[in-house]
Design an enzyme around this catalytic site. Structure first.
Site, PDB file in Angstrom:
ATOM      1  N   ALA A 161      23.527 -44.632 -15.457  1.00 33.22           N
ATOM      2  CA  ALA A 161      22.819 -45.555 -14.575  1.00 33.22           C
ATOM      3  C   ALA A 161      23.438 -46.949 -14.616  1.00 33.22           C
ATOM      4  O   ALA A 161      23.679 -47.573 -13.574  1.00 33.22           O
ATOM      5  CB  ALA A 161      21.342 -45.621 -14.954  1.00 33.22           C
ATOM      6  N   ARG A 203      31.772 -53.471  -6.470  1.00 34.47           N
ATOM      7  CA  ARG A 203      32.510 -52.947  -5.319  1.00 34.47           C
ATOM      8  C   ARG A 203      32.062 -53.644  -4.029  1.00 34.47           C
ATOM      9  O   ARG A 203      32.887 -54.010  -3.182  1.00 34.47           O
ATOM     10  CB  ARG A 203      32.294 -51.441  -5.214  1.00 34.47           C
ATOM     11  N   SER A 233      30.005 -44.497 -19.855  1.00 33.13           N
ATOM     12  CA  SER A 233      30.220 -43.553 -18.743  1.00 33.13           C
ATOM     13  C   SER A 233      30.593 -42.154 -19.221  1.00 33.13           C
ATOM     14  O   SER A 233      31.623 -41.599 -18.855  1.00 33.13           O
ATOM     15  CB  SER A 233      31.309 -44.071 -17.790  1.00 33.13           C
ATOM     16  N   CYS A 270      25.007 -34.660 -21.065  1.00 36.11           N
ATOM     17  CA  CYS A 270      24.641 -33.269 -20.771  1.00 36.11           C
ATOM     18  C   CYS A 270      25.704 -32.290 -21.259  1.00 36.11           C
ATOM     19  O   CYS A 270      25.418 -31.101 -21.439  1.00 36.11           O
ATOM     20  CB  CYS A 270      24.428 -33.086 -19.273  1.00 36.11           C
ATOM     21  N   ARG A 292      38.668 -52.863 -13.202  1.00 39.89           N
ATOM     22  CA  ARG A 292      37.923 -53.048 -11.952  1.00 39.89           C
ATOM     23  C   ARG A 292      37.062 -54.312 -11.977  1.00 39.89           C
ATOM     24  O   ARG A 292      36.209 -54.500 -11.114  1.00 39.89           O
ATOM     25  CB  ARG A 292      37.060 -51.813 -11.677  1.00 39.89           C
ATOM     26  N   ASN A 350      22.439 -41.549 -12.031  1.00 37.67           N
ATOM     27  CA  ASN A 350      23.534 -42.013 -11.188  1.00 37.67           C
ATOM     28  C   ASN A 350      23.042 -42.499  -9.835  1.00 37.67           C
ATOM     29  O   ASN A 350      23.489 -43.533  -9.330  1.00 37.67           O
ATOM     30  CB  ASN A 350      24.566 -40.889 -11.002  1.00 37.67           C
TER      31      ASN A 350
END
Length: 454
Positions: free
Chosen positions: A13, A23, A40, A44, A71, A308
């Site tokens: 998240a 972005r 990141s 799971c 980034r 997400n």
């Protein structure tokens, strides 16, 4: 001076929010803080890493810290947020490597603090050899224990998704496995009659399943390491204990800051993932509660898919765009060895709790044409509303090819379809993939027939 976005929590998240905001608005200063060593990553995937399906932990990392920094995101690992001051618009941070504290102001704050494992309140639960399954660090610790101590007997506390997946991992590692659960059947996310199918399959794999059983303590040996789990049904020898008892929202910081929490202890947000009553504060992921679109109630659904989407929604709005997260229908899939398990929507007791009058149908079919050599048995259960026939829930247990059929039911739930409407769904067919009448369609037809004759 550019606006500063501070993100607390650097997994699904948090980094979805950070990446999307940056972005859309490259002028934003985005700082992401996490007390752990990874960002990141796929929590799971931990059971499959432990089982040996995943050889390298790096394959569970979707984007490395270096990639995020290239980034333009200032990602600070080993930095723990100790306190939120929403009135002043700042967070108090501890650099765990240097042992130094500092304050960091923000214009927008994203809380993505995830969830924490539920730990039974019993003596010895924190003993060496007892492991959660929440972070990559947890997975690494389990693998180190398997490598260095060569355990022979594992006890898994809890028979939910993590419990059954870790039971499989331990079996595949050659351990003798016992699963202990307070519920009448494993997989309490299913109705008990469907959970019984899971239990039968687990027993067939050599897993001992003790249900309706309460843990009293975890005992240690002379070396201080776990040696047994004591239950109201006796003592179970154990060289390794796995906590599969579920999670709770990680909202201690939010609670201490006076932010609004829901019935399950998760943060309350609006459709844009803003926290009401706290200017500039957003939240996403396992620390929030979501709207159940079937019952109309709030629920806590700790899944990477929701995290997400919610993070992207928050990041879109912070970055100057517009997005909403409308809610969930409770879809989830899992497996234990060759048995696939899926569910969506409401269970029987949940239908009762919100006041639905309902009925259920079961069908037994195959995942492929009956004559095809790859055909596997599958059981489908549908719950529908009396009088209207609206689908309320679905559960599927079966062999290879069973679980993802739940997606058709999830789409039907999302669109408030009736079982009669479902009978005409144009689902894919070829003998290796389905009988001429897909099991979902057979179940819908049976439910529609019952509705017409009731």
């Amino acid at each position: 001076m550019s606006n500063r976005v501070v993100v607390v929590g650097a997994d699904a998240a948090g980094m979805s929010a950070a990446s999307q905001a940056k972005r859309l608005d490259p002028s934003l200063e985005v700082v992401a803080l996490d007390r752990g060593a990874y960002a990141s990553y796929s929590a799971c995937g931990i059971p499959y890493w432990v089982a040996g399906d995943v050889d390298d932990v790096d394959t569970l990392i979707a984007r490395t810290p270096e990639e995020h920094r290239r980034r333009g995101i200032d990602l600070r690992l080993h930095h723990e947020v100790m306190e939120l001051d929403t009135a002043a618009g700042e967070v108090r941070v501890r650099d765990l490597e240097r042992g130094e504290d500092y304050s960091l102001g923000y214009d927008s704050l994203v809380l993505a603090t995830g969830a924490t494992p539920r730990r039974p309140d019993v003596e010895g639960i924190d003993a060496p050899g007892v492991f959660g399954v929440q972070t990559l660090g947890d997975g690494a610790a389990i693998l180190e224990h398997l490598r260095t101590r060569d355990p022979k007997r594992a006890v898994v506390l809890g028979g939910g998704y993590i419990g059954v997946e870790m039971a499989e991992a331990m079996v595949r590692r050659g351990l003798q496995v016992t699963v202990v659960d307070r519920s009448p059947q494993p997989m309490s996310t299913l109705d008990p009659d469907m959970g019984a199918l899971v239990r039968t399959a687990m027993c067939g794999l050599g897993i001992e399943v003790r249900t309706s059983t309460v843990v009293r303590s975890v005992e240690t040996g002379a070396d201080g390491w776990v040696r047994a789990v004591v239950t109201d049904d006796g003592e179970i020898p154990a060289d390794l204990v796995v906590l599969g008892t579920g999670v709770r929202p990680g909202t201690d910081l939010a609670r201490d800051a006076g932010l609004p929490l829901g019935h399950f202890g998760g943060l309350y947000t609006d459709l844009q993932m803003r926290v009401p009553g706290a200017d500039g504060v957003w939240a996403a992921g396992d620390c929030v509660e979501s709207l159940d679109l079937v019952s109309g109630k709030r629920m806590h659904a700790a899944l990477g898919t929701h995290a997400n989407k919610q993070g992207r929604t928050a990041g879109t709005n912070i970055g100057g765009g517009y997005a909403t997260f409308p809610g969930v229908v409770g879809t989830a899939v899992s497996k234990v060895c060759t048995l696939q398990i899926a569910r969506t929507g409401l269970r029987e007791f949940e239908c009762d709790a919100v006041g639905f009058r309902w009925f259920a149908v079961h069908v037994e079919s195959t995942t492929a044409a009956g004559y095809h050599p790859e055909a596997e048995d599958v059981t489908v259960k549908l719950l529908a509303e009396q009088r209207t026939g609206r689908l309320l829930g679905a559960q599927i247990v079966g062999g290879d090819g069973a679980a993802k059929r739940i997606d058709a039911c999830a789409v039907a739930l999302w669109n408030r379809m009736t079982v009669e409407e479902m009978t005409a769904l144009d689902l894919g067919y070829a003998p290796p993939f389905s009988p001429v009448w897909d099991p979902v369609l057979i179940a819908a037809r049976k439910a529609a027939d019952r509705l017409r004759t009731s």
